[in-house]
Design a protein around this motif. Structure first.
Motif, PDB file in Angstrom:
ATOM      1  N   MET A  23      56.801  -0.588  -0.207  1.00 17.81           N
ATOM      2  CA  MET A  23      55.805  -1.656  -0.116  1.00 17.81           C
ATOM      3  C   MET A  23      56.000  -2.518   1.121  1.00 17.81           C
ATOM      4  N   LEU A  24      57.233  -2.726   1.519  1.00 21.11           N
ATOM      5  CA  LEU A  24      57.493  -3.615   2.652  1.00 21.11           C
ATOM      6  C   LEU A  24      57.620  -2.887   3.983  1.00 21.11           C
ATOM      7  N   MET A  25      58.225  -1.708   3.955  1.00 24.88           N
ATOM      8  CA  MET A  25      58.522  -1.011   5.208  1.00 24.88           C
ATOM      9  C   MET A  25      57.593   0.174   5.476  1.00 24.88           C
ATOM     10  N   LYS A  26      57.027   0.795   4.444  1.00 29.24           N
ATOM     11  CA  LYS A  26      56.159   1.967   4.613  1.00 29.24           C
ATOM     12  C   LYS A  26      54.836   1.748   3.865  1.00 29.24           C
ATOM     13  N   PRO A  27      54.083   0.770   4.268  1.00 28.17           N
ATOM     14  CA  PRO A  27      52.845   0.482   3.535  1.00 28.17           C
ATOM     15  C   PRO A  27      51.858   1.645   3.563  1.00 28.17           C
ATOM     16  N   GLU A  28      51.966   2.525   4.595  1.00 25.87           N
ATOM     17  CA  GLU A  28      51.027   3.647   4.683  1.00 25.87           C
ATOM     18  C   GLU A  28      51.193   4.619   3.527  1.00 25.87           C
ATOM     19  N   ARG A  29      52.352   4.554   2.908  1.00 28.15           N
ATOM     20  CA  ARG A  29      52.590   5.462   1.791  1.00 28.15           C
ATOM     21  C   ARG A  29      52.168   4.837   0.470  1.00 28.15           C
ATOM     22  N   ASN A  30      51.801   3.542   0.521  1.00 25.66           N
ATOM     23  CA  ASN A  30      51.375   2.840  -0.697  1.00 25.66           C
ATOM     24  C   ASN A  30      49.848   2.921  -0.822  1.00 25.66           C
ATOM     25  N   THR A  31      49.339   4.168  -0.841  1.00 28.74           N
ATOM     26  CA  THR A  31      47.903   4.405  -0.971  1.00 28.74           C
ATOM     27  C   THR A  31      47.662   5.385  -2.093  1.00 28.74           C
ATOM     28  N   LYS A  32      46.463   5.346  -2.593  1.00 28.48           N
ATOM     29  CA  LYS A  32      46.118   6.235  -3.701  1.00 28.48           C
ATOM     30  C   LYS A  32      46.117   7.672  -3.233  1.00 28.48           C
ATOM     31  N   LYS A  33      45.651   7.854  -2.009  1.00 25.89           N
ATOM     32  CA  LYS A  33      45.597   9.203  -1.449  1.00 25.89           C
ATOM     33  C   LYS A  33      46.986   9.799  -1.365  1.00 25.89           C
ATOM     34  N   HIS A  34      47.869   8.999  -0.852  1.00 24.76           N
ATOM     35  CA  HIS A  34      49.248   9.497  -0.739  1.00 24.76           C
ATOM     36  C   HIS A  34      49.875   9.728  -2.111  1.00 24.76           C
ATOM     37  N   MET A  35      49.547   8.833  -3.044  1.00 22.78           N
ATOM     38  CA  MET A  35      50.121   8.962  -4.375  1.00 22.78           C
ATOM     39  C   MET A  35      49.605  10.196  -5.083  1.00 22.78           C
ATOM     40  N   MET A  36      48.339  10.565  -4.817  1.00 27.41           N
ATOM     41  CA  MET A  36      47.736  11.715  -5.480  1.00 27.41           C
ATOM     42  C   MET A  36      47.995  13.004  -4.733  1.00 27.41           C
ATOM     43  N   GLY A  37      48.545  12.870  -3.515  1.00 29.85           N
ATOM     44  CA  GLY A  37      48.787  14.070  -2.717  1.00 29.85           C
ATOM     45  C   GLY A  37      49.860  14.938  -3.328  1.00 29.85           C
ATOM     46  N   LYS A  38      49.680  16.256  -3.064  1.00 28.96           N
ATOM     47  CA  LYS A  38      50.636  17.209  -3.582  1.00 28.96           C
ATOM     48  C   LYS A  38      51.779  17.359  -2.603  1.00 28.96           C
ATOM     49  N   GLY A  39      52.914  17.434  -3.039  1.00 28.50           N
ATOM     50  CA  GLY A  39      54.095  17.633  -2.197  1.00 28.50           C
ATOM     51  C   GLY A  39      55.105  18.494  -2.906  1.00 28.50           C
ATOM     52  N   VAL A  40      55.952  19.088  -2.143  1.00 28.26           N
ATOM     53  CA  VAL A  40      56.994  19.946  -2.714  1.00 28.26           C
ATOM     54  C   VAL A  40      58.107  19.053  -3.242  1.00 28.26           C
TER      55      VAL A  40
END
Length: 853
Positions: free
Chosen positions: A832-849
């Motif tokens: 939340m403080l250092m990587k806000p770009e990862r605090n998105t719905k898109k990123h949260m719903m993205g598939k990853g290994v």
């Protein structure tokens, strides 16, 4: 007591004295002749050692033993004889006691020989006539006998004449054994028994703190019996004898040398000498040859007031001596009478000539042709003559002889019913006189009261004498106190406030102890193989004290007290608990507050970003509840710090147990939600309806309710309470909270552990679920830390003493709380403080290994 040989010799003597010839006649063989004689209506006998020794002769057993050849004139015995003659003359010249009756006397020289003393006594009883008698039934020629001065001869004489009930009145025989009326029924004395003197000497030694002394005694009844009583009393008073040696003046010089070697090698500085003045002179001669000074001598009446003994002490061996003597006395007229030696010339015996020549240091001419250095004229005057005979310092002893004669006179006065005249028709016999002597009670002309107790002894009273040297090698016999046996025990000894002189002319009281006084804080431990006065001072053990000197035990302090460094008093034990003021307490408090602040900061961040996908995707309601309960966990650790009280003991464990169950319940809820969320995506499943927000709240409440019930039961049955731990530390009191019921405590911990294990299992199962931010991984890490901390806590808590067990519990609470906070919330805060770009719905719903760990 007499050795067996002495009794055998006495038996032979009696057989020799009274023998039956072929015809039925009684004849005394080789009768003794009196040295001083004066006829009278009633005769008194006297036994005095005008000589102190005799020439030894080797017997051939081919003829009768020759009479003793006496030697060494004893002027003091002449003085005693004069005292007896003075009393008789005074009675004869007075019409108060025995009007119309004259007393006569027969005096014999015993030469210091026991055998001769007995023979002389027999001569006094039977007379010295040579005519034969048909039977030995002639009445005694004397009605009473004065003497002897020594105990051993007195015992022998009293044994022989006792069956005849002839009174024997001694002026100087002090042996306590002579008080035994079953053995010596006719013995009386005008000097106190050594029973009192021996005890008085022991108390005198104790008074000055001398507990380690040596002892030397005469090898005769006087010394042996007196020392036996002294030793017994000394033991009762805690006095020990380093050595106790015995000798007699006729012993070979090797015996004296042996005693001197023992004295030289001794560690005691005080010597108790129970010696006759003649034995003392022999010992002084030996000590002077070795110049053995520096010892403190304690003496008896036999020598402590003897000017002759003092005059022979040229090397000042006895300076500062202290001892007991008979109280001073005065007999008016005795000195003038004594200086008139003519009454001593009452026989044809050569004794008076020998005495006269020795007294005036002159010689009588036996022939006109004989030349002598100084010729005796027979008109010499004692004025200006200084020798033992003119020394009147022993007036107390002379007074004893004087009182003895007057005791007989008062008994005769009673028997003869004397008033203005006496009844001459009364048939006297010694037994009658003996009974009346025992009952006499009169005052001398000097006002002294005279009477005998049931043992034939007078009242025991002594003066305490101190030898104080002065110029010209003279000694002053200074009276420094009195001892009166008739008074109560605590008042018998009375020392005056006078300056005492001790050995080597010191003014300081000598110290004579085997071991120094044990100070407070120590106890006496006896040295193996040594007397009780020899000991080591051992420090009292920890927790034991002793505030007395020379104590044999140490007392254990009460449970809440401990001994000080000196072990002489109990002090309150140091009270110890985990305090806010000590370093450990400060660090733990700081860590607790830091954790609380950190949790609050995380809560603020989560609240700020509460609308972001990251917060909403991780069950924000449970997250906020978990943060709240973590804050309680951090704060509940503070209840473990500080002095335990009744409320804090109950609060700390229950608050900790409930707060941690709340935390674990929240984590368990989050884990189950994650796991069920992915399970619900599978076709045909409808499980999420059971894990909605309401169900999550109820699960937290339900899990917590079980812990609350456990805590309520614990508090109701056996709650924790403040206690004082006196076991873990000897010198400290640990204030701690006792568990009350160990089952309750371990039930609380066990339930927390059960929930933690369930949480770990669910998180472990959900760790590989597909998601870019799978919270189950972090929960797994946090549970691993939580379980590791609490599994380590159990042995550490059990083995940690005192306040450290509390510190271990606080550390476990903080460590597990920090583990939950850091593992679950810090990664989210980082994003939340250092990587806000990862605090998105898109990123949260993205598939990853997903990566395993």
């Amino acid at each position: 007591m007499w050795p067996e040989q002495g009794w055998a010799f006495l038996h032979l003597l009696l057989v020799a004295s009274f023998s039956l010839a072929e015809e039925p006649e009684c004849r005394q063989r080789d009768p003794e002749n009196s040295q001083l004689l004066k006829d009278g209506d009633i005769m008194l006998g006297g036994l005095f050692s005008f000589h102190t020794n005799w020439i030894e002769k080797e017997e051939t057993y081919m003829r009768n033993p020759l009479p003793l050849q006496c030697m060494s004139l004893n002027f003091r015995e002449f003085q005693l004889a004069q005292a007896m003659l003075f009393a008789i003359e005074e009675i004869n010249n007075s019409s108060d006691l025995l009007p119309g009756i004259t007393l006569g006397y027969k005096l014999f020289d015993t030469c210091g020989s026991i055998a001769r003393s007995v023979k002389a006594a027999l001569s006094l009883i039977n007379g010295n006539e040579n005519e034969s008698l048909k039977a030995c039934t002639k009445p005694a020629t004397v009605q009473a006998i004065m003497g002897e001065a020594s105990s051993s001869p007195s015992m022998a004489i009293a044994t022989v004449i006792g069956p005849f009930h002839i009174p024997l009145i001694s002026h100087f025989a002090t042996c306590a054994c002579l008080s035994d009326k079953t053995k010596y029924p006719s013995f009386l004395r005008t000097i106190p028994s050594d029973y009192h003197q021996s005890r008085a000497l022991a108390h005198l030694v104790k008074h000055f703190g001398w507990t380690w002394v040596g002892a030397v005694r005469s090898n005769e009844d006087y010394g042996n019996n007196g020392m036996a009583i002294f030793t017994e009393t000394a033991q009762q008073l805690g006095i020990c004898l380093e050595y106790s040696e015995t000798f007699f003046r006729t012993d070979p010089s090797e015996k004296i040398e042996k005693i001197i070697k023992i004295i030289k090698a001794s560690t005691s500085k005080v010597i108790v000498a129970f010696l006759s003045h003649m034995d003392m002179e022999v010992l002084i001669e030996g000590l002077s040859a070795h110049n053995l000074t520096g010892f403190q001598w304690v003496g008896t009446e036999a020598w402590i007031f003897d000017s002759q003994t003092a005059s022979r002490d040229k090397n000042h061996i006895l300076d500062g001596a202290i001892g007991l003597y008979i109280p001073k006395a005065h007999v008016s007229g005795l000195k003038d009478f004594m200086f008139n030696v003519k009454p001593l010339n009452s026989t044809k015996d050569n004794l008076f000539t020998e005495f006269y020549e020795a007294l005036f240091s002159c010689k009588f001419k036996k022939s006109q042709s004989e030349e002598v250095p100084t010729e005796c004229t027979g008109h010499e005057d004692l004025i200006g003559v200084e020798n033992i005979f003119t020394d009147m310092s022993h007036m107390s002893i002379f007074n004893n002889v004087y009182k003895g004669v007057y005791a007989v006179a008062h008994a005769l006065h009673s028997i003869l019913s004397c008033n203005k005249t006496c009844n001459n028709k009364v048939q006297l016999n010694p037994s009658m006189i003996l009974q009346h002597i025992k009952k006499v009670n009169f005052k001398t002309k000097e006002g002294e009261n005279v009477y005998f107790n049931e043992n034939g002894d007078p009242v025991a009273k002594y003066e305490i004498i101190n030898w104080q040297p002065r110029e010209n090698d003279k000694v002053d016999f200074v009276i420094v106190g009195v001892y009166d046996a008739s008074l109560p025990a605590e008042k018998q000894m009375n020392l005056q406030k006078k300056t005492l002189i001790w050995a080597n002319n010191s003014l300081q009281v000598p110290v004579s102890v085997c071991s120094e006084t044990c100070p407070a804080g120590t106890l006496k431990v006896l040295q193996k193989g040594k007397p009780v006065c020899c000991y080591d001072c051992i420090r009292c053990a920890e927790g034991e004290v002793n505030n007395n000197t020379d104590s044999v035990t140490c007392l254990r302090c009460p449970p809440e007290f401990w001994s000080n460094n000196n072990r002489d008093t109990c002090v309150t034990k140091e009270v110890e608990f985990l305090s806010y003021k000590e370093v450990m307490g400060i660090l733990l408090t700081t860590a607790s507050l830091f954790g609380t602040c950190m949790t609050a900061a995380v809560a603020v961040i989560f609240f700020k970003y509460r609308e972001t996908p990251l917060v909403r995707a991780n069950n924000s309601e449970l997250s906020f509840l978990l943060l709240l309960f973590l804050t309680l966990c951090f704060l509940c650790s503070l209840t473990f710090i500080g002095a335990p009280s009744e409320w804090s003991c109950m609060l700390r464990h229950t608050a900790f147990g409930i707060a941690f169950v709340l935390c674990i319940s929240c984590v368990l809820g989050k884990t189950m939600v994650v796991l069920m969320a992915f399970k619900a995506t599978l076709p045909g499943t409808n499980m999420m309806k059971w894990f909605g927000p309401a169900q999550q709240r109820l699960s937290v409440l339900g899990f917590t309710l079980i812990q609350v019930i456990i805590c309520i039961l614990w508090l109701a049955i056996s709650p924790p309470f403040p206690s004082k731990n006196l076991i873990d530390f000897k010198d400290k009191i640990i204030l701690e909270c006792a568990l009350g019921s160990a089952v309750g405590f371990w039930s609380v911990l066990g339930y927390i552990g059960l929930l933690a294990m369930l949480c770990f299992i669910f998180a472990f199962l959900a760790r590989k679920l597909p998601d870019n931010f799978n919270e189950a991984k972090f929960i797994t890490f946090s549970m691993l830390i939580f379980c590791a901390v609490w599994l380590t806590f159990i042995p550490a808590y059990v083995s940690s003493p005192g306040k450290f067990s509390v510190a271990v519990e606080i550390f476990a609470i903080l460590a597990s709380s920090f583990g939950l906070l850091i593992c679950i919330f810090i990664p989210k805060c980082y994003i939340m403080l250092m990587k806000p770009e990862r605090n998105t719905k898109k990123h949260m719903m993205g598939k990853g290994v997903s990566k395993s760990f």
